[in-house]
Design a protein around this motif. Structure first.
Motif, PDB file in Angstrom:
ATOM      1  N   VAL A   1       0.855  -1.178   0.000  1.00 12.18           N
ATOM      2  CA  VAL A   1       0.000   0.000   0.000  1.00 12.18           C
ATOM      3  C   VAL A   1       0.894   1.233   0.000  1.00 12.18           C
ATOM      4  CG1 VAL A   1      -1.784   1.273   1.253  1.00 12.18           C
ATOM      5  CG2 VAL A   1      -1.772  -1.226   1.313  1.00 12.18           C
ATOM      6  N   VAL A   2       0.581   2.201  -0.860  1.00  6.52           N
ATOM      7  CA  VAL A   2       1.332   3.457  -0.920  1.00  6.52           C
ATOM      8  C   VAL A   2       0.411   4.593  -0.475  1.00  6.52           C
ATOM      9  CG1 VAL A   2       2.693   5.005  -2.373  1.00  6.52           C
ATOM     10  CG2 VAL A   2       2.646   2.554  -2.872  1.00  6.52           C
ATOM     11  N   ALA A   3       0.915   5.468   0.371  1.00  9.98           N
ATOM     12  CA  ALA A   3       0.130   6.635   0.780  1.00  9.98           C
ATOM     13  C   ALA A   3      -0.184   7.493  -0.441  1.00  9.98           C
ATOM     14  CB  ALA A   3       0.896   7.451   1.819  1.00  9.98           C
ATOM     15  N   ARG A   4      -1.404   7.979  -0.510  1.00  8.86           N
ATOM     16  CA  ARG A   4      -1.806   8.788  -1.670  1.00  8.86           C
ATOM     17  C   ARG A   4      -0.916  10.010  -1.838  1.00  8.86           C
ATOM     18  NH1 ARG A   4      -7.969   9.419  -0.036  1.00  8.86           N
ATOM     19  NH2 ARG A   4      -6.890   9.412   1.979  1.00  8.86           N
ATOM     20  N   ARG A   5      -0.583  10.672  -0.724  1.00 13.09           N
ATOM     21  CA  ARG A   5       0.250  11.873  -0.831  1.00 13.09           C
ATOM     22  C   ARG A   5       1.636  11.526  -1.382  1.00 13.09           C
ATOM     23  NH1 ARG A   5       3.873  11.745   3.182  1.00 13.09           N
ATOM     24  NH2 ARG A   5       3.397  10.463   5.020  1.00 13.09           N
ATOM     25  N   VAL A   6       2.119  10.326  -1.063  1.00 13.38           N
ATOM     26  CA  VAL A   6       3.443   9.908  -1.532  1.00 13.38           C
ATOM     27  C   VAL A   6       3.416   9.632  -3.029  1.00 13.38           C
ATOM     28  CG1 VAL A   6       5.185   8.074  -1.397  1.00 13.38           C
ATOM     29  CG2 VAL A   6       4.191   9.014   0.700  1.00 13.38           C
ATOM     30  N   ILE A   7       2.479   8.807  -3.489  1.00 18.42           N
ATOM     31  CA  ILE A   7       2.464   8.460  -4.909  1.00 18.42           C
ATOM     32  C   ILE A   7       2.125   9.672  -5.768  1.00 18.42           C
ATOM     33  CG2 ILE A   7       0.048   7.683  -4.974  1.00 18.42           C
ATOM     34  CD1 ILE A   7       3.066   6.154  -6.872  1.00 18.42           C
ATOM     35  N   GLU A   8       1.263  10.543  -5.275  1.00 14.89           N
ATOM     36  CA  GLU A   8       0.930  11.730  -6.067  1.00 14.89           C
ATOM     37  C   GLU A   8       2.104  12.686  -6.162  1.00 14.89           C
ATOM     38  OE1 GLU A   8      -2.795  13.189  -4.525  1.00 14.89           O
ATOM     39  OE2 GLU A   8      -3.874  11.358  -5.117  1.00 14.89           O
ATOM     40  N   ARG A   9       2.935  12.719  -5.126  1.00 19.93           N
ATOM     41  CA  ARG A   9       4.171  13.509  -5.207  1.00 19.93           C
ATOM     42  C   ARG A   9       5.134  12.888  -6.214  1.00 19.93           C
ATOM     43  NH1 ARG A   9       5.449  13.474  -0.057  1.00 19.93           N
ATOM     44  NH2 ARG A   9       6.923  11.748  -0.191  1.00 19.93           N
ATOM     45  N   GLU A  10       5.177  11.555  -6.254  1.00 24.53           N
ATOM     46  CA  GLU A  10       6.044  10.869  -7.223  1.00 24.53           C
ATOM     47  C   GLU A  10       5.571  11.106  -8.656  1.00 24.53           C
ATOM     48  OE1 GLU A  10       6.133   6.822  -5.895  1.00 24.53           O
ATOM     49  OE2 GLU A  10       7.266   7.316  -4.074  1.00 24.53           O
ATOM     50  N   PHE A  11       4.264  11.146  -8.870  1.00 29.12           N
ATOM     51  CA  PHE A  11       3.753  11.480 -10.206  1.00 29.12           C
ATOM     52  C   PHE A  11       4.303  12.829 -10.662  1.00 29.12           C
ATOM     53  CE2 PHE A  11      -0.426   9.011  -9.221  1.00 29.12           C
ATOM     54  CZ  PHE A  11       0.199   7.806  -9.489  1.00 29.12           C
ATOM     55  N   ALA A  12       4.211  13.814  -9.773  1.00 29.34           N
ATOM     56  CA  ALA A  12       4.692  15.160 -10.117  1.00 29.34           C
ATOM     57  C   ALA A  12       6.199  15.161 -10.354  1.00 29.34           C
ATOM     58  CB  ALA A  12       4.325  16.137  -9.002  1.00 29.34           C
TER      59      ALA A  12
END
Length: 229
Positions: A190-201
């Motif tokens: 499971v990945v924290a949403r804030r973490v993966i969304e930061r990685e997208f950016a």
């Protein structure tokens, strides 16, 4: 073909012929699996609409080809399909309808080093890969390769936090750690949403939107990403 020096994670080595056959069957057996597959298709259709109904799509990893009929619903869509496992590709081509297989050009490659040029496709369709990837550096390597190969969008799914099933999984993992079984079944994360969304950016994408499998309950979330012009 996959480059010999390409990074390969442990989970990818299990997809031999026997496991490929098991993977094919598991989405067809039982009412719960069939309902889950139906919902997966519903979410994927919504994601493709969010992505603007791309004309040239790379399905990676394509697994047993269960999304090929969906991708082929548009008669003018060009479909590429790739997987790290030659056995999985063979299973997909044998299992799907002949008229669908005729629409698909398949090849073996790794998500870490896709055997295509820059801006080669309109969209990369990546379902059920990133939840196997624990390390942020590895997720970023995949995302940057997707940014290189897609000229427009990426559709991807993974497990995220902020829902009941993620809470249950964290509790299970705590119990395993207390019992000295912390490494048991450690091939999905499971990945924290804030973490993966930061990685997208960080990889150069902006989020177009997302769709949850069952909002508030299930861990599966499908994101639609776009490369800024």
């Amino acid at each position: 073909m996959t480059k010999p020096d390409t990074l390969e994670l442990d989970f990818s080595r299990k997809y031999d012929f026997a496991h490929s056959q098991q993977y094919l069957r598991k989405h067809r057996e039982g009412l719960a699996r069939r309902l889950s597959h139906w919902r997966d298709l519903q979410v994927a259709r919504q994601a493709l609409r969010l992505a603007g109904q791309p004309d040239l799509v790379l399905d990676l990893p394509c697994g047993a080809g269960r999304f090929w009929p969906l991708l082929a619903e548009r008669a003018d869509r060009v479909i590429l399909a790739a997987d790290n496992s030659a056995d999985m590709l063979a299973t997909a081509r044998a299992a799907q309808a002949a008229e669908v297989v005729a629409r698909v050009s398949s090849f073996q490659t790794s998500a870490f080093a896709i055997d295509l040029g820059a801006n080669a496709v309109d969209c990369i369709f990546c379902i059920r890969l990133l939840h196997h990837v624990e390390a942020a550096e590895h997720r970023l390597a995949i995302l940057r390769e997707f940014h290189r190969v897609s000229r427009d969008t990426v559709i991807l799914s993974l497990w995220v936090d902020g829902n009941y099933k993620a809470w249950k999984r964290r509790r299970l993992e705590r119990h395993r750690a207390l019992e000295g079984r912390a490494t048991q079944n450690r091939n999905r994360f499971v990945v924290a949403r804030r973490v993966i969304e930061r990685e997208f950016a960080e990889a150069g994408f902006r989020i177009v939107g997302h769709r949850d499998f069952l909002p508030g309950y299930a861990m599966w979330r499908t994101y639609v990403l776009r490369k800024p012009n």
